[in-house]
Design a protein around this motif. Structure first.
Motif, PDB file in Angstrom:
ATOM      1  N   TYR A 131     -35.900  39.626  20.420  1.00 36.86           N
ATOM      2  CA  TYR A 131     -34.832  39.731  19.572  1.00 36.86           C
ATOM      3  C   TYR A 131     -35.024  39.179  18.086  1.00 36.86           C
ATOM      4  O   TYR A 131     -34.554  39.921  17.074  1.00 36.86           O
ATOM      5  CB  TYR A 131     -33.612  39.127  20.282  1.00 36.86           C
ATOM      6  CG  TYR A 131     -32.399  39.023  19.390  1.00 36.86           C
ATOM      7  CD1 TYR A 131     -31.486  39.810  19.525  1.00 36.86           C
ATOM      8  CD2 TYR A 131     -32.101  37.999  18.368  1.00 36.86           C
ATOM      9  CE1 TYR A 131     -30.428  40.127  18.296  1.00 36.86           C
ATOM     10  CE2 TYR A 131     -31.001  37.954  17.401  1.00 36.86           C
ATOM     11  CZ  TYR A 131     -30.188  38.982  17.531  1.00 36.86           C
ATOM     12  OH  TYR A 131     -29.139  38.938  16.831  1.00 36.86           O
ATOM     13  N   ARG A 133     -36.571  36.073  23.697  1.00 40.45           N
ATOM     14  CA  ARG A 133     -35.752  35.491  22.234  1.00 40.45           C
ATOM     15  C   ARG A 133     -36.673  35.958  21.109  1.00 40.45           C
ATOM     16  O   ARG A 133     -36.019  36.288  20.284  1.00 40.45           O
ATOM     17  CB  ARG A 133     -36.039  33.970  22.466  1.00 40.45           C
ATOM     18  CG  ARG A 133     -35.049  33.450  23.338  1.00 40.45           C
ATOM     19  CD  ARG A 133     -35.548  31.973  23.649  1.00 40.45           C
ATOM     20  NE  ARG A 133     -34.983  31.419  24.888  1.00 40.45           N
ATOM     21  CZ  ARG A 133     -35.184  30.164  25.281  1.00 40.45           C
ATOM     22  NH1 ARG A 133     -35.820  29.227  24.743  1.00 40.45           N
ATOM     23  NH2 ARG A 133     -34.867  29.893  26.498  1.00 40.45           N
ATOM     24  N   TYR A 134     -38.002  36.144  21.251  1.00 42.19           N
ATOM     25  CA  TYR A 134     -38.850  36.724  20.203  1.00 42.19           C
ATOM     26  C   TYR A 134     -38.683  38.035  19.809  1.00 42.19           C
ATOM     27  O   TYR A 134     -38.776  38.642  18.889  1.00 42.19           O
ATOM     28  CB  TYR A 134     -40.156  36.147  20.294  1.00 42.19           C
ATOM     29  CG  TYR A 134     -40.519  34.658  20.077  1.00 42.19           C
ATOM     30  CD1 TYR A 134     -40.320  34.369  18.631  1.00 42.19           C
ATOM     31  CD2 TYR A 134     -40.310  33.653  21.028  1.00 42.19           C
ATOM     32  CE1 TYR A 134     -40.392  32.959  18.135  1.00 42.19           C
ATOM     33  CE2 TYR A 134     -40.397  32.395  20.476  1.00 42.19           C
ATOM     34  CZ  TYR A 134     -40.700  32.059  19.152  1.00 42.19           C
ATOM     35  OH  TYR A 134     -40.492  30.687  18.806  1.00 42.19           O
ATOM     36  N   HIS A 141     -30.987  29.864  13.060  1.00 42.11           N
ATOM     37  CA  HIS A 141     -31.483  30.298  14.559  1.00 42.11           C
ATOM     38  C   HIS A 141     -30.945  31.765  14.473  1.00 42.11           C
ATOM     39  O   HIS A 141     -29.875  32.176  14.500  1.00 42.11           O
ATOM     40  CB  HIS A 141     -30.232  29.455  15.438  1.00 42.11           C
ATOM     41  CG  HIS A 141     -30.635  28.090  15.663  1.00 42.11           C
ATOM     42  ND1 HIS A 141     -30.624  26.846  15.022  1.00 42.11           N
ATOM     43  CD2 HIS A 141     -31.492  27.522  16.758  1.00 42.11           C
ATOM     44  CE1 HIS A 141     -30.993  25.861  15.736  1.00 42.11           C
ATOM     45  NE2 HIS A 141     -31.739  26.355  16.583  1.00 42.11           N
ATOM     46  N   GLN A 191     -28.571  31.959  26.128  1.00 46.20           N
ATOM     47  CA  GLN A 191     -29.782  31.925  25.583  1.00 46.20           C
ATOM     48  C   GLN A 191     -30.718  33.024  26.427  1.00 46.20           C
ATOM     49  O   GLN A 191     -30.528  33.008  27.620  1.00 46.20           O
ATOM     50  CB  GLN A 191     -30.374  30.527  25.794  1.00 46.20           C
ATOM     51  CG  GLN A 191     -31.806  30.336  24.998  1.00 46.20           C
ATOM     52  CD  GLN A 191     -32.064  30.866  23.371  1.00 46.20           C
ATOM     53  OE1 GLN A 191     -31.838  32.089  23.330  1.00 46.20           O
ATOM     54  NE2 GLN A 191     -32.477  30.221  22.579  1.00 46.20           N
ATOM     55  N   ARG A 192     -31.439  33.877  25.653  1.00 47.14           N
ATOM     56  CA  ARG A 192     -32.403  34.896  26.572  1.00 47.14           C
ATOM     57  C   ARG A 192     -33.491  34.033  26.997  1.00 47.14           C
ATOM     58  O   ARG A 192     -33.686  32.976  26.607  1.00 47.14           O
ATOM     59  CB  ARG A 192     -32.745  35.921  25.403  1.00 47.14           C
ATOM     60  CG  ARG A 192     -31.453  36.654  24.970  1.00 47.14           C
ATOM     61  CD  ARG A 192     -32.049  37.996  23.815  1.00 47.14           C
ATOM     62  NE  ARG A 192     -31.115  38.592  23.663  1.00 47.14           N
ATOM     63  CZ  ARG A 192     -30.204  38.197  22.563  1.00 47.14           C
ATOM     64  NH1 ARG A 192     -30.547  37.018  21.790  1.00 47.14           N
ATOM     65  NH2 ARG A 192     -29.266  39.068  22.164  1.00 47.14           N
ATOM     66  N   PRO A 251     -30.554  33.911  17.082  1.00 46.39           N
ATOM     67  CA  PRO A 251     -29.767  34.292  17.960  1.00 46.39           C
ATOM     68  C   PRO A 251     -28.153  33.926  17.387  1.00 46.39           C
ATOM     69  O   PRO A 251     -27.314  34.458  18.131  1.00 46.39           O
ATOM     70  CB  PRO A 251     -29.873  33.607  19.202  1.00 46.39           C
ATOM     71  CG  PRO A 251     -31.312  33.249  19.119  1.00 46.39           C
ATOM     72  CD  PRO A 251     -31.279  32.798  17.443  1.00 46.39           C
ATOM     73  N   TRP A 267     -34.357  26.362  21.415  1.00 43.25           N
ATOM     74  CA  TRP A 267     -35.053  25.716  22.626  1.00 43.25           C
ATOM     75  C   TRP A 267     -34.471  25.059  23.523  1.00 43.25           C
ATOM     76  O   TRP A 267     -34.396  24.587  24.584  1.00 43.25           O
ATOM     77  CB  TRP A 267     -36.417  25.095  22.182  1.00 43.25           C
ATOM     78  CG  TRP A 267     -36.421  24.065  21.630  1.00 43.25           C
ATOM     79  CD1 TRP A 267     -36.182  24.012  20.044  1.00 43.25           C
ATOM     80  CD2 TRP A 267     -36.033  22.719  21.880  1.00 43.25           C
ATOM     81  NE1 TRP A 267     -35.975  22.736  19.496  1.00 43.25           N
ATOM     82  CE2 TRP A 267     -36.140  21.896  20.676  1.00 43.25           C
ATOM     83  CE3 TRP A 267     -36.210  22.086  23.068  1.00 43.25           C
ATOM     84  CZ2 TRP A 267     -35.643  20.649  20.561  1.00 43.25           C
ATOM     85  CZ3 TRP A 267     -35.790  20.436  23.088  1.00 43.25           C
ATOM     86  CH2 TRP A 267     -35.757  19.993  21.636  1.00 43.25           C
ATOM     87  N   VAL A 289     -35.836  30.591  17.135  1.00 45.89           N
ATOM     88  CA  VAL A 289     -34.975  31.143  18.106  1.00 45.89           C
ATOM     89  C   VAL A 289     -34.169  30.304  19.028  1.00 45.89           C
ATOM     90  O   VAL A 289     -33.245  30.753  19.846  1.00 45.89           O
ATOM     91  CB  VAL A 289     -35.934  32.047  19.240  1.00 45.89           C
ATOM     92  CG1 VAL A 289     -36.689  32.923  18.172  1.00 45.89           C
ATOM     93  CG2 VAL A 289     -37.064  31.131  19.751  1.00 45.89           C
ATOM     94  N   HIS A 331     -37.487  33.154  27.512  1.00 41.37           N
ATOM     95  CA  HIS A 331     -38.310  32.776  26.382  1.00 41.37           C
ATOM     96  C   HIS A 331     -38.654  33.904  25.747  1.00 41.37           C
ATOM     97  O   HIS A 331     -38.371  33.833  24.270  1.00 41.37           O
ATOM     98  CB  HIS A 331     -39.152  31.846  27.126  1.00 41.37           C
ATOM     99  CG  HIS A 331     -39.950  31.337  25.571  1.00 41.37           C
ATOM    100  ND1 HIS A 331     -41.226  31.929  25.531  1.00 41.37           N
ATOM    101  CD2 HIS A 331     -40.135  30.087  24.941  1.00 41.37           C
ATOM    102  CE1 HIS A 331     -41.652  31.180  24.306  1.00 41.37           C
ATOM    103  NE2 HIS A 331     -41.224  30.190  24.080  1.00 41.37           N
TER     104      HIS A 331
END
Ligand SMILES: Cc1cc2nc3c(=O)[nH]c(=O)nc-3n(C[C@H](O)[C@H](O)[C@H](O)COP(=O)(O)O)c2cc1C
Length: 381
Positions: A160, A157-158, A107, A151-152, A109, A139, A137, A154
């Motif tokens: 990052y 996330r990508y 993961h 969590q950022r 993050p 979910w 990332v 959606h």
């Protein structure tokens, strides 16, 4: 010595002569990919994983792909309630095997990229180039709360994850000392040795299903996993999907291989296979766990109409939480796998209700048929 950006064609099991690579999916998690209450459901104990990996490696299975899960989904069995951490699991299995690729799933993050880069290089050296990385990332919001991590949104996330993989690749490739100045990551005087095994780098995969997830995979990865590649019975349906993905990669100057996932119930007769499938996956489904998985996606009897909810539950149970069921005789299963291969799918990660009990029959009966059909090569003795 190969350049450190060398093509992944030099990597071992994932680039052998098998047109269709076959892997084992989800064996590090309790119940694997089957939300069932049957007594023989998968334990995911280390002892069973080790036996499975040795058996699979000896039979010519190409890879093992774990699932990075941090907590169970609840239900009677607390589906995935017990799971072995994937990178350390992979290192153990790589030490006990000779040919196969074993993936670790990280993961982005939750792991600092420099710690991840070094763990992965270590796994890669232990295995002489057989480690693969699945970048996810995340979910599952509840899972992140457990870490105290926010969590950022959606797509971010990508964003990052892009910086994360850029750092990892630079740590693998760049000599000397470098700085990294990103939007999220600002790193000073980074130095990372050793570099990955043999002057190349570990095979990278991703399975994002959203547009941004797919774009991330196409930009960065060697293998793109899709939960369903069109249709199991139609070469055209699969071929179209594979061609679209490959064309999108070529559009940005990259080559990518398409993989998919599935669940196998293979028995000497069609009747036996279908009976067992119905017994394990439907009649003895862990409905509480399935409700937990759906709730994670905000699908509850409160958010959608009752008939739609009932249909989703059934779909989730019967498709091994995503992925095709291959249910039948060795001829039937081999035929369906051949269909997928002929459409250009490069490989498939399979799960079984009890991997150790069921893999021997699959390897003895289905693999030779795939050799005869020309989608796999005979093992060198
Ligand atoms: C074969 C496969 C393996 C996956 N493995 C994991 C995993 O181990 N851990 C995880 O959190 N998500 C995993 N996922 C979920 C994906 O990484 C991704 O988040 C999901 O498909 C949703 O796509 P999106 O992120 O583009 O919205 C997997 C999906 C597939 C199809």
């Amino acid at each position: 010595m190969l350049a450190r950006t060398a093509s992944m064609q030099d990597r071992i099991a994932m680039y052998n002569g098998n047109a269709l690579k076959i892997g084992i999916f989800g064996a590090n998690c309790s119940s694997g990919r089957s939300a069932t209450t049957v007594a023989e459901r998968w334990s995911a104990s280390w002892t069973d994983c080790l036996k499975l990996a040795r058996m699979a490696d000896a039979a010519g299975i190409d890879f093992m792909l774990p699932i990075a899960r941090w907590k169970g989904y609840g239900g009677e069995t607390d589906f995935h309630g017990s799971s072995l951490e994937t990178v350390t699991w992979a290192v153990g299995l790589l030490s006990a095997t000779e040919q196969m690729t074993v993936f670790g799933t990280v993961h982005a993050p939750l792991f600092h990229p420099l710690i991840a880069a070094k763990e992965i290089v270590t796994a890669d050296h232990v295995s002489q180039g057989r480690f693969g990385l699945n970048i996810v990332v995340g979910w599952n919001e509840g899972e992140f709360e457990m870490f105290g991590a926010q969590q950022r949104e959606h797509d971010m996330r990508y964003d990052y994850a892009q910086e994360w993989i850029d750092v990892v690749k630079q740590a693998w490739q760049r000599d000397g000392t470098f700085d990294f100045d990103g939007q999220f990551l600002k790193l000073r005087e980074v130095r990372a040795y050793p570099k990955p095994y043999g002057g190349t780098r570990p095979i990278l995969m991703n399975a994002g299903s959203s547009e941004v997830g797919q774009a991330f995979a196409l930009r960065n990865c060697d293998a793109f996993f899709v939960a369903t590649a069109g249709s199991r019975t139609s070469i055209e349906g699969n071929a179209k999907k594979v061609a679209q993905i490959k064309a999108a990669a070529q559009g940005i100057g990259r080559e990518i291989e398409v993989y998919t996932v599935g669940q196998v119930v293979c028995r000497p007769t069609q009747h036996e296979a279908e009976e067992y499938y119905r017994c394990a996956m439907i009649e003895n489904a862990d409905w509480g766990a399935i409700d937990g998985m759906l709730a994670n996606r905000n699908i509850t009897p409160q958010t959608i109409p009752p008939e739609e909810y009932a249909a989703k539950r059934r779909y989730f149970a019967s498709n091994a939480i995503g992925g095709y069921p291959f249910v039948g005789t060795p001829d039937h299963v081999a035929q369906e796998l051949e269909t997928i291969s002929k459409a250009g799918v490069r490989g498939i990660a399979l799960s079984f209700v009890n991997y150790l009990n069921e893999l021997p029959f699959f390897c003895a009966e289905v693999l030779p048929r795939l050799v005869r059909h020309g989608v796999r090569v005979a093992r060198a003795s």
